[in-house]
Design an enzyme around this catalytic site. Structure first.
Site, mmCIF file in Angstrom:
data_model
loop_
_atom_site.group_PDB
_atom_site.id
_atom_site.type_symbol
_atom_site.label_atom_id
_atom_site.label_comp_id
_atom_site.label_asym_id
_atom_site.label_seq_id
_atom_site.Cartn_x
_atom_site.Cartn_y
_atom_site.Cartn_z
ATOM 1 N N ASP A 284 -4.029 2.458 -5.028
ATOM 2 C CA ASP A 284 -2.691 2.468 -4.421
ATOM 3 C C ASP A 284 -2.367 1.228 -3.613
ATOM 4 O OD1 ASP A 284 -4.116 2.871 -2.020
ATOM 5 O OD2 ASP A 284 -2.523 4.150 -1.234
ATOM 6 N N GLU A 285 -3.122 0.157 -3.813
ATOM 7 C CA GLU A 285 -2.771 -1.055 -3.077
ATOM 8 C C GLU A 285 -3.014 -2.299 -3.910
ATOM 9 O OE1 GLU A 285 -5.424 -2.218 0.224
ATOM 10 O OE2 GLU A 285 -6.638 -0.493 -0.299
ATOM 11 N N ASP B 14 0.853 -1.193 0.000
ATOM 12 C CA ASP B 14 0.000 0.000 0.000
ATOM 13 C C ASP B 14 0.888 1.242 0.000
ATOM 14 O OD1 ASP B 14 -3.174 0.710 1.204
ATOM 15 O OD2 ASP B 14 -1.631 2.260 1.139
HETATM 16 P P1 TTP Z 1 -5.474 5.063 1.532
HETATM 17 O O1 TTP Z 1 -4.425 4.057 1.137
HETATM 18 O O2 TTP Z 1 -6.552 4.629 2.471
HETATM 19 O O3 TTP Z 1 -4.791 6.332 2.197
HETATM 20 P P2 TTP Z 1 -3.420 7.055 1.879
HETATM 21 O O4 TTP Z 1 -2.654 6.338 0.815
HETATM 22 O O5 TTP Z 1 -3.673 8.499 1.628
HETATM 23 O O6 TTP Z 1 -2.663 6.933 3.269
HETATM 24 P P3 TTP Z 1 -2.011 5.635 3.931
HETATM 25 O O7 TTP Z 1 -0.555 5.946 4.080
HETATM 26 O O8 TTP Z 1 -2.704 5.497 5.254
HETATM 27 O O9 TTP Z 1 -2.256 4.475 3.024
HETATM 28 O O10 TTP Z 1 -6.175 5.617 0.234
HETATM 29 C C1 TTP Z 1 -5.484 5.825 -0.978
HETATM 30 C C2 TTP Z 1 -5.950 7.086 -1.661
HETATM 31 O O11 TTP Z 1 -7.340 7.013 -1.903
HETATM 32 C C3 TTP Z 1 -5.738 8.329 -0.826
HETATM 33 O O12 TTP Z 1 -4.438 8.884 -1.009
HETATM 34 C C4 TTP Z 1 -6.821 9.232 -1.332
HETATM 35 C C5 TTP Z 1 -7.933 8.305 -1.753
HETATM 36 N N1 TTP Z 1 -8.984 8.312 -0.700
HETATM 37 C C6 TTP Z 1 -10.057 9.185 -0.844
HETATM 38 O O13 TTP Z 1 -10.170 9.896 -1.836
HETATM 39 N N2 TTP Z 1 -10.994 9.232 0.140
HETATM 40 C C7 TTP Z 1 -10.926 8.450 1.271
HETATM 41 O O14 TTP Z 1 -11.799 8.528 2.138
HETATM 42 C C8 TTP Z 1 -9.805 7.563 1.401
HETATM 43 C C9 TTP Z 1 -9.668 6.685 2.618
HETATM 44 C C10 TTP Z 1 -8.865 7.533 0.396
HETATM 45 MG MG MG Z 2 -2.348 4.212 0.882
#
Ligand code: TTP
Ligand code: MG
Length: 383
Positions: A104-105, A9
């Site tokens: 992103d994962e 991720d």
């Molecule tokens: P995530 O992987 O949940 O969050 P992140 O990558 O920003 O942070 P982390 O380091 O905790 O993984 O989500 C990936 C992307 O998806 C995030 O950058 C933006 C988008 N997203 C939204 O648009 N709305 C949301 O509520 C969430 C959780 C994510």
């Molecule tokens: Mg992320």
């Protein structure tokens, strides 16, 4: 043989893409928000912004109150889509067994592929290095024998982490963690579990299955298995689409049959071209007609034989349109066509084979011309 699954991720994805493009943003509280669909909420917060209590989904106004010095940026989705495609391409270089989950994962099954690197840990480091070198993004990787443990592990070692749970240690790892860390346990389930005096994953694991099932049904069964570190789900590419559809909304309501027919022909051509691109045939054609008063009619027919020919799909859809308009001849605002019950292309020998062959050749030639010169380069005038 024990499986070896990675959950990878990217950290603070949207924010990190912006920081990679503008290094001045690095090391600062940065918030990406302003998703036009979900106006006014935080989409992603940098790790420097998180100690202020800022998290995804929070109203931007609140984020601004909590951290007035934060830098707020509007989401640039094309940048994230582009970075995501590159990220997935890098992963696919390390193992063909890849299951993307959102932008992103992804899960990666690397069993057998880690040997070249000495150990799975080294392979994970090589992946992280490539991602950083090529995209200037950091990733966190969880390594385990099953998906759920790998996913919990990657979340726990963020940002820029690597956490390997060795075979046999799954339950010991999960047990002390808050039950909310288990994928599938949202805020509501967490509250309900709290009402049952269950706050850790270990406590959930030791409750009799019948009790969890009685309270949460099918979800109960899954979370109970996962809490016990049992998860035999495979790493699988997302399923292929079960249907293909196209529709068009007119700028003015209309009952002009020529106009409706011309639009239907175009939609059928698009749908059948997509079928041919996917090497699929359809067994079912559905026509959708929305009238000016928003009453929507859907009619479908099952074909005697699966097909991906324009002519077959259009003739079928046109029959459905005529039937629909006979029953209700009122102006329409939208027309659509859907093909479903898709099957792989199978060669069928029957008496009209040469006719079908001819039609297929014609369709393939038209696809080629449209791909080269654009969708309007060639038109069919009659069936
Ligand atoms: P995530 O992987 O949940 O969050 P992140 O990558 O920003 O942070 P982390 O380091 O905790 O993984 O989500 C990936 C992307 O998806 C995030 O950058 C933006 C988008 N997203 C939204 O648009 N709305 C949301 O509520 C969430 C959780 C994510
Ligand atoms: Mg992320």
């Amino acid at each position: 043989m024990a499986r070896c699954i990675f959950h990878i991720d990217l950290d603070a994805f949207f924010v990190s893409v912006e920081q990679a493009l503008d290094p001045k943003l690095k090391g600062k509280p940065v918030i990406v928000g302003g998703d036009p669909e979900r106006r006014g909420v935080v989409a992603s917060a940098s790790y420097e912004a998180r100690p202020f209590g800022i998290h995804a989904g929070m109203p931007l106004s609140k984020a601004r109150r909590l951290c007035p010095q934060a830098i707020f940026i509007q989401a640039n989705f094309h940048r994230y889509r582009d970075a995501s495609a590159k990220f997935m391409t890098i992963l696919a270089d390390f193992s063909p067994y890849i299951e993307p989950l959102g932008l992103d994962e992804a899960y990666l099954d690397v069993a057998g592929y880690e040997e070249a690197y000495g150990a799975s840990r080294q392979l994970a480091l090589a992946i992280k290095e490539r991602i950083y070198k090529e995209l200037r993004l950091t990733a966190s990787v969880g390594i385990a024998t099953c998906k759920v443990v790998a996913k919990v592990a990657s979340a726990l070692c963020k940002p820029n982490g690597l956490l390997e749970i060795t075979p046999g240690k799954e339950q010991a790892f999960l047990s002390p963690l808050p039950v909310g860390k288990l994928p599938g346990v949202g805020k509501k389930t967490e509250q309900a579990l709290k009402g049952m005096n269950i706050t850790t994953i270990g406590e959930l694991a030791s409750v009799p299955l019948e009790v969890v099932k009685g309270n949460f049904g099918a979800l109960g069964l899954v979370i109970h298995r996962h809490a016990n570190g049992i998860d035999d789900r495979k790493v699988e590419a997302p399923g292929e689409p079960k249907s293909i559809s196209q529709q068009i909304t007119f700028s003015q309501d209309t009952l002009d049959l020529h106009f409706l027919k011309a639009n239907l022909r175009k939609l059928c051509e698009e749908v059948s071209m997509e079928l041919r691109c996917q090497d699929k045939q359809t067994r079912c054609v559905t026509l959708k007609l929305r009238y000016a008063d928003f009453k929507t009619i859907s009619r479908q027919v099952t074909l005697k034989e699966a097909s991906n020919a324009n002519q077959v799909i259009f003739t079928t859809a046109l029959q459905l349109l005529n039937k629909t308009l006979t029953q209700r001849a009122k102006p329409a605002r939208l027309i659509g066509v859907k093909v479903s019950n898709l099957v792989g292309k199978e060669r069928q020998l029957h008496m009209f084979d040469s006719e079908i062959e001819k039609m297929e050749r014609l369709n393939r030639a038209m696809d080629q011309i449209r791909r080269k010169y654009g969708p309007t380069a060639i038109k069919t005038s009659k069936i």
